[in-house]
Motif scaffolding. Structure first.
Motif, mmCIF file in Angstrom:
data_model
loop_
_atom_site.group_PDB
_atom_site.id
_atom_site.type_symbol
_atom_site.label_atom_id
_atom_site.label_comp_id
_atom_site.label_asym_id
_atom_site.label_seq_id
_atom_site.Cartn_x
_atom_site.Cartn_y
_atom_site.Cartn_z
ATOM 1 N N LYS A 161 -5.949 7.792 -2.570
ATOM 2 C CA LYS A 161 -4.553 8.048 -2.200
ATOM 3 C C LYS A 161 -4.454 9.167 -1.166
ATOM 4 C CE LYS A 161 -0.406 10.031 -4.337
ATOM 5 N NZ LYS A 161 0.222 10.404 -5.639
ATOM 6 N N GLU A 162 -5.279 10.214 -1.342
ATOM 7 C CA GLU A 162 -5.212 11.375 -0.446
ATOM 8 C C GLU A 162 -5.548 10.997 0.993
ATOM 9 O OE1 GLU A 162 -6.671 11.288 -3.361
ATOM 10 O OE2 GLU A 162 -5.370 12.639 -4.502
ATOM 11 N N GLU A 163 -6.494 10.041 1.151
ATOM 12 C CA GLU A 163 -6.894 9.634 2.492
ATOM 13 C C GLU A 163 -5.735 8.942 3.224
ATOM 14 O OE1 GLU A 163 -9.875 6.391 4.599
ATOM 15 O OE2 GLU A 163 -10.472 7.285 2.677
ATOM 16 N N VAL A 164 -4.994 8.066 2.504
ATOM 17 C CA VAL A 164 -3.860 7.372 3.124
ATOM 18 C C VAL A 164 -2.754 8.370 3.475
ATOM 19 C CG1 VAL A 164 -2.132 5.560 2.848
ATOM 20 C CG2 VAL A 164 -4.415 5.266 1.866
ATOM 21 N N ILE A 165 -2.531 9.343 2.575
ATOM 22 C CA ILE A 165 -1.496 10.352 2.838
ATOM 23 C C ILE A 165 -1.844 11.160 4.085
ATOM 24 C CG2 ILE A 165 -0.469 12.493 1.966
ATOM 25 C CD1 ILE A 165 -0.520 11.266 -0.819
ATOM 26 N N LYS A 166 -3.130 11.443 4.267
ATOM 27 C CA LYS A 166 -3.553 12.179 5.441
ATOM 28 C C LYS A 166 -3.281 11.369 6.717
ATOM 29 C CE LYS A 166 -7.487 14.810 7.177
ATOM 30 N NZ LYS A 166 -8.908 15.203 6.947
ATOM 31 N N GLY B 188 13.057 4.550 1.354
ATOM 32 C CA GLY B 188 12.219 5.416 2.172
ATOM 33 C C GLY B 188 12.171 6.846 1.695
ATOM 34 N N SER B 189 13.110 7.241 0.822
ATOM 35 C CA SER B 189 13.115 8.624 0.330
ATOM 36 C C SER B 189 11.911 8.923 -0.559
ATOM 37 C CB SER B 189 14.409 8.893 -0.442
ATOM 38 O OG SER B 189 14.468 8.095 -1.605
ATOM 39 N N LEU B 190 11.258 7.863 -1.057
ATOM 40 C CA LEU B 190 10.087 8.040 -1.924
ATOM 41 C C LEU B 190 8.800 8.237 -1.128
ATOM 42 C CD1 LEU B 190 10.927 5.250 -4.523
ATOM 43 C CD2 LEU B 190 11.317 7.705 -4.758
ATOM 44 N N THR B 191 8.900 8.230 0.194
ATOM 45 C CA THR B 191 7.718 8.433 1.037
ATOM 46 C C THR B 191 7.070 9.776 0.709
ATOM 47 O OG1 THR B 191 8.741 7.150 2.803
ATOM 48 C CG2 THR B 191 6.899 8.562 3.415
ATOM 49 N N PRO B 192 5.751 9.793 0.430
ATOM 50 C CA PRO B 192 5.068 11.061 0.085
ATOM 51 C C PRO B 192 5.255 12.112 1.170
ATOM 52 C CG PRO B 192 3.625 9.179 -0.358
ATOM 53 C CD PRO B 192 4.832 8.631 0.343
ATOM 54 N N MET B 193 5.464 13.359 0.752
ATOM 55 C CA MET B 193 5.568 14.558 1.597
ATOM 56 C C MET B 193 6.888 14.660 2.363
ATOM 57 S SD MET B 193 1.781 14.677 3.325
ATOM 58 C CE MET B 193 2.077 13.132 4.164
ATOM 59 N N LEU B 194 7.754 13.620 2.342
ATOM 60 C CA LEU B 194 8.956 13.651 3.178
ATOM 61 C C LEU B 194 9.903 14.767 2.767
ATOM 62 C CD1 LEU B 194 10.619 12.498 5.446
ATOM 63 C CD2 LEU B 194 11.554 10.818 3.865
ATOM 64 N N VAL C 232 0.842 -1.196 0.000
ATOM 65 C CA VAL C 232 0.000 0.000 0.000
ATOM 66 C C VAL C 232 0.880 1.251 0.000
ATOM 67 C CG1 VAL C 232 -1.681 1.325 1.343
ATOM 68 C CG2 VAL C 232 -1.931 -1.159 1.131
ATOM 69 N N LYS C 233 1.942 1.265 0.822
ATOM 70 C CA LYS C 233 2.837 2.436 0.897
ATOM 71 C C LYS C 233 3.487 2.712 -0.451
ATOM 72 C CE LYS C 233 6.876 1.992 2.796
ATOM 73 N NZ LYS C 233 7.975 1.821 3.787
ATOM 74 N N ARG C 234 3.934 1.658 -1.128
ATOM 75 C CA ARG C 234 4.607 1.851 -2.426
ATOM 76 C C ARG C 234 3.624 2.301 -3.506
ATOM 77 N NH1 ARG C 234 8.554 -3.491 -2.374
ATOM 78 N NH2 ARG C 234 9.729 -2.885 -0.495
ATOM 79 N N ASP C 235 2.387 1.812 -3.419
ATOM 80 C CA ASP C 235 1.387 2.190 -4.435
ATOM 81 C C ASP C 235 0.997 3.654 -4.342
ATOM 82 O OD1 ASP C 235 1.400 -0.334 -5.451
ATOM 83 O OD2 ASP C 235 -0.436 -1.005 -4.446
ATOM 84 N N LEU C 236 1.307 4.311 -3.227
ATOM 85 C CA LEU C 236 0.980 5.738 -3.097
ATOM 86 C C LEU C 236 1.670 6.575 -4.167
ATOM 87 C CD1 LEU C 236 1.155 6.199 0.791
ATOM 88 C CD2 LEU C 236 -0.894 6.215 -0.623
ATOM 89 N N ASN C 237 2.810 6.097 -4.686
ATOM 90 C CA ASN C 237 3.560 6.861 -5.687
ATOM 91 C C ASN C 237 3.109 6.587 -7.115
ATOM 92 O OD1 ASN C 237 5.378 8.193 -3.870
ATOM 93 N ND2 ASN C 237 6.453 6.239 -3.614
ATOM 94 N N THR C 238 2.215 5.574 -7.294
ATOM 95 C CA THR C 238 1.845 5.195 -8.675
ATOM 96 C C THR C 238 0.342 5.151 -8.920
ATOM 97 O OG1 THR C 238 1.937 2.851 -8.045
ATOM 98 C CG2 THR C 238 3.946 3.838 -8.959
ATOM 99 N N LYS C 239 -0.491 5.084 -7.877
ATOM 100 C CA LYS C 239 -1.935 4.914 -8.059
ATOM 101 C C LYS C 239 -2.701 6.012 -7.332
ATOM 102 C CE LYS C 239 -1.614 -0.130 -8.431
ATOM 103 N NZ LYS C 239 -2.067 -1.436 -7.876
ATOM 104 N N ALA C 240 -3.828 6.407 -7.945
ATOM 105 C CA ALA C 240 -4.694 7.401 -7.319
ATOM 106 C C ALA C 240 -5.688 6.746 -6.372
ATOM 107 C CB ALA C 240 -5.441 8.214 -8.379
#
Length: 688
Positions: free
Chosen positions: A275-280, A314-320, A251-259
């Motif tokens: 995707k926005e809900e998981v990022i929140k 881990g550098s690909l983590t959203p918002m990091l 799920v964490k990796r799919d945040l960079n490729t799927k909406a």
């Protein structure tokens, strides 16, 4: 994830990747860079190994690996060695002292470590300073003194980290030849040498840790670590949606490729979420990671760096990256992710890419350049011992790695015996211990001999020396008994030994701390001491007419009838008389004092008629010896004078008037010629 590369170095083009492979763990098997499930990690490694061997069609036997940057520990320690007497410090002594300092550093590390039970590998040490007799010196070898001291800086890795890696590799038939640290390896690949003059922060964000390396003035100058990384994000997702860790990772990796994300929770329920809900959901934990990384960078760098370079999965983590720029207060474009595609000196297989490939490439570069810790094994008394060649490994370092204490390199010196001999301190040293026996490949060796791969060491500890042990007869000066005549009696004159004022036998053993008094049979003074005769002058106190006087009595020393002093040497057969010389009453030359009277207003002294010396009211003779406390009185008269006795001493007028008569008075009272007088009486004798 386990990633493997096969690389070679091409002097013209750089580094070529011949083959690469990667695989995922079936379950979580490593935490914070530490192997927790050896079998699971080994399964992943063997899959990578088999893929690489198939691609290259060659068997793989050796491997270079990296340990988490948080694992390295350094300690400074000081060791000191003391001798009772000055000795010459040889190379073996200095090396043993350095090993003792390394051992102290290891004990310091265990004391300061969070986990006191943690065990560590010494991967190298360097002497910092040396002292001889308190004076700092460049080299101790060949110097002479009683106190030697060295200071060393020693480097350690947790034994569990290394042993875990070795255990995994041994399962798959690979031998570790080089070990580097993840931040060092990452820096080799991510930041070219010509960029290291800038103040840059390299952050390798892995699963359990974020390793930090800082550059300035052309080199890396500091390393740090934050114990929080990608796994914290995964765990937040798993906790919120009740997911297995492996599903949470996907799920964490799919945040960079799927909406929109589709997955099933642990109970089998299907979940569809934006995707926005998981990022929140992960926003707070990502902010915490960014805050911790920024704090460690500022702590190491003391100022904001010019830029931050992120690598690792881990550098690909959203918002990091955005949150890092915000917490550090630098522009967003100064925080970037480094990927393999931008590494100009790396070519070859293209399938390995992205930020997660930077550290594996750096491990390969470190191994090819020989900048990692060279690793090999030797045997010590049959047991395999891992050696890290930060510097040329020696037999001493192998023994230390095998857990053999430096104090056993040389047999302990036997305990010394210390005692007082006639108020003078004496020391009898114990025997020297035997040196340890060292064999390398069945040949005699020394502690400083360099080792090579596969060497077989046999170590037999040194035997301790014997404690000092001695009897009185072993240290008494040679002397024979003498027969002499003492005050008319035949006596044997022999040397005497006293311990704490008690007579000792020559066969008795001397114990530590004894206070020994030795009286030789040489002169008259020692003879008198043996016979209990005190030659010190004796004082006596007497009273003469009520006045205290002190007299000192001396001794008469006669040898064969001749007077001598106390230093006279006594010989066999001598006839010796020793007595206290008495003082007689006559030697005091006592004299009676006259009686004083006042006659016609004039002072008159009536002379004594004889001398009488009284003791206890009785007369004594002048040859009477003085006795301590004697009270003597000296008188000049058997009876007091009468008035007529004084008339011859009275001066009368030359001419007397006719018919004049003598008038007498004593103390104003009329007196007769027979009136008895007393000292001080006032007498008037006139003619009327």
């Amino acid at each position: 994830m386990v990633m493997g590369l096969v690389m070679i170095k091409n002097e013209d083009q750089g580094y070529e990747i011949l083959a690469s492979a990667r695989t995922e763990h079936r379950q979580r098997a490593m935490y914070d860079g530490q192997v927790h499930d050896v079998e699971e990690v080994a399964r992943a490694v063997i899959r990578v190994k088999e893929i690489l061997e198939k691609k290259l069609n060659v068997p793989l036997k050796q491997v270079a690996v990296a340990a988490a940057g948080r694992a390295l520990r350094t300690e400074v320690a000081v060791a000191e060695h003391k001798e009772l007497l000055p000795v010459r410090w040889e190379r073996e002594d200095v090396l043993a002292l350095e090993m003792e300092a390394v051992h102290l550093a290891l004990r310091q590390l265990k004391t300061s470590a969070d986990d006191a039970s943690q065990s560590y590998h010494c991967v190298g040490y360097n002497p910092i300073a040396r002292w001889n007799e308190g004076e700092e010196i460049s080299s101790l070898i060949g110097q002479r003194g009683k106190v030697a001291k060295v200071s060393v800086i020693a480097t350690f890795l947790p034994r569990t980290v290394v042993d875990g890696l070795v255990a995994v590799l041994s399962r798959v038939g690979l031998e570790m030849t080089s070990l580097t640290l993840e931040p060092i390896a990452a820096g080799q690949a991510a930041i070219p040498v010509n960029m290291r003059r800038l103040n840059l922060a390299l952050v390798d964000i892995g699963a359990g840790t974020a390793d930090i390396a800082l550059t300035r003035n052309g080199s890396f100058f500091a390393y740090g670590m934050v114990p929080m990384a990608g796994d914290a994000v995964t765990e937040e997702i798993c906790a919120h949606y009740l997911l297995d860790f492996k599903v949470g990772e996907k799920v964490k990796r799919d945040l960079n490729t799927k909406a929109e994300l589709n997955f099933k929770d642990f109970l089998g329920a299907k979940v569809v979420v934006k995707k926005e809900e998981v990022i929140k959901i992960i926003q707070s934990v990502v902010g915490k990671i960014a805050e911790n990384i920024s704090g460690e960078i500022m702590n190491l760098n003391n100022e904001v760096p010019q830029a931050v370079i992120l690598i690792g999965g881990g550098s690909l983590t959203p918002m990091l990256s955005e949150m890092l720029a915000e917490t550090l207060g630098i522009p967003q474009n100064r925080v970037g992710i480094q990927v393999r595609e931008r590494l100009s000196e790396i070519y070859g297989e293209k399938s390995i890419k992205g930020p997660e490939s930077i550290t594996p490439i750096g491990i390969g570069i470190a191994a090819l350049e020989g900048s990692g810790l060279q690793y090999y094994t030797v045997r010590v008394n049959g047991a395999r011992v891992s050696i890290f060649e930060l510097q040329l490994a020696t037999v001493a370092e192998a023994l230390l790695a095998a857990g053999i204490l430096p104090r056993s390199f040389f047999g302990k010196l036997g305990t010394a015996l210390t005692f007082e001999w006639n108020h003078e301190m004496r020391v009898i040293k114990g025997t020297m211990g035997s040196a340890a026996q060292l064999l390398v490949n069945d040949k005699p060796s020394k502690l400083d001999q360099a080792l090579k791969v596969g060497d077989d060491i046999v170590f037999v500890p040194g035997e301790p020396g014997e404690d000092a042990q001695v009897c009185f007869k072993d240290i008494l000066p040679p002397a024979e008994s003498k027969w002499i005549v003492w005050n008319g009696n035949q006596k044997e004159f022999s040397p005497q030994v006293f311990v704490n004022q008690e007579l000792a036998c020559e066969t008795d053993e001397i114990l530590d701390g004894y206070k020994i008094t030795y009286l030789p049979n040489d002169n008259l003074e020692n003879l008198c001491n043996q016979m209990g005769y005190d030659l010190q002058k004796k004082e006596i106190e007497i009273y003469i007419n009520g006045e205290k006087q002190i007299f000192k009595l001396t001794h008469e020393l006669l040898v064969n009838g001749c007077g001598v002093d106390s230093s006279h040497i006594v010989r066999a057969g001598d006839s010796i008389e020793v007595r206290l010389r008495q003082i007689t009453v006559g030697e005091l030359k006592l004299e009676a004092k006259p009686i004083t009277f006042s006659v016609n207003g004039m002072h008159l002294e009536y002379p004594p008629q004889e001398k009488i010396i009284l003791f206890h009211g009785r007369p004594i003779l002048e040859d009477q010896p003085l006795i301590d406390g004697m009270d003597l009185r000296v008188e000049g008269y058997k009876k007091m004078p009468i008035l007529t006795d004084l008339l011859p001493y009275v001066k009368f007028p030359d001419e007397l008037l006719p018919g004049a008569s003598l008038k007498l008075s004593v103390n104003g009272i009329p007196a007769e010629f027979t009136t008895v007088l007393h000292p001080g009486d006032r007498i008037l004798a006139t003619f009327e």
